[in-house]
Enzyme design. Structure first.
Site, short mmCIF file in Angstrom:
data_model
loop_
_atom_site.label_atom_id
_atom_site.label_comp_id
_atom_site.label_asym_id
_atom_site.label_seq_id
_atom_site.Cartn_x
_atom_site.Cartn_y
_atom_site.Cartn_z
N CYS A 13 -2.98 8.51 3.48
CA CYS A 13 -2.69 8.01 2.13
C CYS A 13 -3.90 8.19 1.21
CB CYS A 13 -2.33 6.54 2.21
SG CYS A 13 -3.54 5.59 3.14
N GLU A 29 0.89 -1.17 0.00
CA GLU A 29 0.00 0.00 0.00
C GLU A 29 0.92 1.20 0.00
OE1 GLU A 29 -3.23 -0.31 -0.13
OE2 GLU A 29 -3.28 -2.45 0.20
P1 NAP Z 1 8.51 5.16 4.32
O1 NAP Z 1 9.60 6.12 4.56
O2 NAP Z 1 8.47 4.44 3.04
O3 NAP Z 1 8.58 4.14 5.54
C1 NAP Z 1 7.62 3.14 5.70
C2 NAP Z 1 8.20 2.01 6.53
O4 NAP Z 1 9.25 1.37 5.81
C3 NAP Z 1 8.81 2.46 7.85
O5 NAP Z 1 8.49 1.51 8.83
C4 NAP Z 1 10.30 2.46 7.55
O6 NAP Z 1 11.09 2.27 8.70
C5 NAP Z 1 10.40 1.25 6.64
N1 NAP Z 1 11.57 1.20 5.80
C6 NAP Z 1 12.28 2.23 5.29
N2 NAP Z 1 13.28 1.76 4.51
C7 NAP Z 1 13.18 0.40 4.53
C8 NAP Z 1 13.93 -0.65 3.91
N3 NAP Z 1 14.95 -0.40 3.11
N4 NAP Z 1 13.55 -1.91 4.16
C9 NAP Z 1 12.51 -2.19 4.96
N5 NAP Z 1 11.77 -1.23 5.56
C10 NAP Z 1 12.10 0.05 5.34
O7 NAP Z 1 7.08 5.83 4.46
P2 NAP Z 1 6.57 6.81 5.62
O8 NAP Z 1 7.29 8.10 5.41
O9 NAP Z 1 6.60 6.16 6.96
O10 NAP Z 1 5.02 6.94 5.25
C11 NAP Z 1 4.50 7.92 4.41
C12 NAP Z 1 4.07 7.32 3.09
O11 NAP Z 1 3.24 6.19 3.29
C13 NAP Z 1 3.25 8.29 2.29
O12 NAP Z 1 3.78 8.35 1.00
C14 NAP Z 1 1.85 7.68 2.27
O13 NAP Z 1 1.12 7.96 1.10
C15 NAP Z 1 2.11 6.23 2.42
N6 NAP Z 1 0.98 5.58 3.08
C16 NAP Z 1 0.21 4.71 2.37
C17 NAP Z 1 -0.87 4.09 2.98
C18 NAP Z 1 -1.75 3.14 2.23
O14 NAP Z 1 -2.54 2.44 2.85
N7 NAP Z 1 -1.66 3.07 0.93
C19 NAP Z 1 -1.15 4.33 4.32
C20 NAP Z 1 -0.35 5.20 5.01
C21 NAP Z 1 0.72 5.82 4.37
P3 NAP Z 1 11.74 3.52 9.49
O15 NAP Z 1 10.62 4.37 9.93
O16 NAP Z 1 12.44 2.87 10.63
O17 NAP Z 1 12.63 4.20 8.52
#
Ligand code: NAP
Length: 525
Positions: free
Chosen positions: A294, A255
């Site tokens: 999101c 997602e």
């Molecule tokens: P993110 O930076 O992609 O991080 C998401 C998760 O991935 C965090 O737990 C992060 O850990 C982890 N992560 C980062 N790098 C990784 C890697 N190389 N391997 C494994 N895990 C890794 O996203 P975010 O900034 O938290 O969230 C915002 C985004 O999420 C927005 O773009 C939003 O649109 C999207 N979102 C989508 C939905 C949906 O249902 N479609 C819902 C909510 C949010 P760390 O925090 O420890 O770095």
């Protein structure tokens, strides 16, 4: 305060200084997390060998009862979750409710509908398929809970709901989970998780928690595991392309972000009830959780002749929204989650301002109520407008993950369809129109690139759930840029945690399995 991991049935501290969790309103440090040097491979194996078998000894109905108990524990601690949400996410009461109450509701929903699967241990799909001239040899499809572990890698914006919306169908399926919340807001997930551990509701190994960076997590997932990721499209691509994930064909559900649109029909003019609902909905989507959803509306498609009326009406309402410290009862919108997100919002807004008019906001130096703007992470609600949004460079591609939206003028149904499709795959679109032909052609034109379409007309009035509201009975997910994943949709969500296989053999042996199975058509009822 150090928030420990919970792995292999025990609390485990990571080494090193770890990462700080901050209050985005005051800049104050609240807690630290570290996953350095913890045994992730061992934890996954513990979940597979201890948690999984214990969960799968129970029937669907028994696991549904455990979910009901989880719902009770979370309800009992709700006030504490609101406090943490306010401190670590800068949440207002309404923001915290969206996350926390949404989480509790979803768990209780799965407890309720899960009971309908009764004493089954697996699912029987479809009827007996004859394969021979006699009845001696036949086939039957089944869905069986996977013997792996489900790894939840979650985004920062829903520390409560993000955990529970995945945990509900996963635990009901009989699959153990390891949740890795986003570090920045992991306090709330940690607190909820430890409340569940202390309540002793689930077998040892059924739930595990990794606080801090993912580190080598993906090196240790296996063929029978599931990775369910929520977050940005960039991280999603890194996860999908991970060598071990690719090499073992690990099931991945994504997602990701989404440039969602709402479309005002050409029939709707200012001064009508549906026009007012539309304006309210856009403002609500921009300001609830400071736009960090999101599913939030990012592009507002408006018939060109109504562009000015819509811009004026939204700007007027945005001007009335009090932005500041969520501890102040008057405040309706808090900060974004941290300085990094504030910077990212400002960067995105600068790109959008280069090709759009600023209708409201956009001031990087605006003064929030009861907060020090330098220490806090506020973004002023910002409305932009584009005369030629379809061909703009950034409007359709840059997700400002904050309180921002862009009005996009359109001239025909064809344009409106093209604008919504230009999101290249979105979680949700909505239409506000009383013109049945317009709405039908819009739905046909965009359905394949959207997970959900919300339609509002005079017959619905105020009775709709909301453009950005994800309800557990309906599909959440979207194609293309939105990640291609599918979550929720009632019992259909159990499909992610089961594997389909077919048995070809004598009907009596097929019958042995069928006798311990619930009917899979219940998933679609
Ligand atoms: P993110 O930076 O992609 O991080 C998401 C998760 O991935 C965090 O737990 C992060 O850990 C982890 N992560 C980062 N790098 C990784 C890697 N190389 N391997 C494994 N895990 C890794 O996203 P975010 O900034 O938290 O969230 C915002 C985004 O999420 C927005 O773009 C939003 O649109 C999207 N979102 C989508 C939905 C949906 O249902 N479609 C819902 C909510 C949010 P760390 O925090 O420890 O770095």
């Amino acid at each position: 305060m150090n928030l420990q991991n919970y792995l292999s049935g025990d609390s485990v501290a990571g080494t090193g200084a770890g990462e700080a969790l901050l209050d985005p309103t005051t800049g104050e440090e609240l807690a630290r997390v570290s996953s350095q040097d913890v045994d992730i491979a061992g934890a996954l194996e513990f979940a597979r060998t201890k948690g999984g078998p214990a969960l799968r000894q129970m029937s669907y109905a028994q696991r549904a009862d455990r979910l009901a108990k989880i719902g009770d524990v979370l309800t009992a601690n709700r006030a504490e979750y609101f406090r943490i949400s306010q401190a670590n996410s800068g949440a207002t009461e309404a923001d915290a409710s969206f996350d926390v109450d949404g989480a509790i509701y979803t768990i209780k929903y799965y407890a309720k509908i899960g009971r309908g699967l009764g004493e089954g241990k697996m699912l029987r799909e479809g009827g007996n398929i004859p394969l021979a001239k006699t009845t001696a040899f036949a086939a039957q499809h089944f869905l069986v809970p996977t013997q792996g572990v489900a790894v939840f890698i979650n985004a920062f914006n829903f520390p409560a709901w993000g955990f529970c919306e995945k945990a509900g169908p996963c635990l009901l399926s009989g699959v153990p989970l390891l949740v890795k919340p986003a570090s920045a807001t992991s306090w709330l997930t940690h607190r909820m998780f430890m409340d569940l551990v202390n309540a002793n509701i689930l077998p040892v190994g059924a739930i595990s928690l990794l606080c801090g960076g993912a580190r080598d997590l993906l090196d240790h997932v296996r063929e029978e595991d599931i990775v369910s990721f929520t977050g940005s499209a960039d991280t999603a691509n890194r996860i999908r392309a991970h060598a071990n994930v690719l090499g073992r064909s690990v099931r991945v559900n994504v997602e990701a972000d989404s440039i969602n649109s709402t479309i005002l029909g050409p029939d709707v003019a200012a001064g009508t009830p549906i026009f007012d609902l539309f304006i309210k909905e856009v403002v609500r989507e921009m300001t609830l959780k400071a736009g960090q959803k999101c599913t939030a509306i990012r592009r507002v498609a408006v018939p060109r002749q109504h562009l000015r009326d819509v811009g004026d009406a939204i700007a007027k309402r945005l001007g009335e929204v009090k932005v500041g410290n969520p501890r102040n009862a008057e405040v309706k919108m808090g900060p974004v989650v941290n300085k990094a997100q504030q910077t990212s919002c400002w960067e995105g807004l600068r790109q959008l301002k280069g090709e759009c008019l600023v209708v409201f906001g956009g001031d990087e130096h605006f003064q929030p109520i009861d907060a020090d703007a330098k220490r806090a992470s506020f973004v002023q609600p910002t409305l932009l407008a584009s005369e030629d949004g379809l061909h703009a460079k950034y409007v359709n591609d840059v997700e400002v993950f904050g309180p921002a939206a862009t009005l996009v003028a359109y001239d025909s149904l064809k344009d409106a369809v093209a604008i919504a499709r230009r999101g290249l795959g979105s979680l949700v679109a909505s239409s506000f129109s009383n013109d049945p032909e317009f709405v039908r052609d819009l739905m046909v034109g965009i359905g394949d690139l959207h997970g959900r379409i919300m339609v509002v007309d005079d017959s619905v009035g105020t009775q709709y759930t909301g453009h950005g509201n994800v309800v557990p009975s309906c599909l959440h997910g979207g194609p293309g840029r939105a990640g291609g994943g599918e979550e929720l949709a009632g019992l259909r969500a159990l499909g992610l945690y089961h594997r389909r296989f077919v048995v070809q053999g004598p009907p009596s042996r097929i019958g042995d399995l069928a006798a311990m199975s619930a009917d899979a058509t219940l998933l679609y009822s």
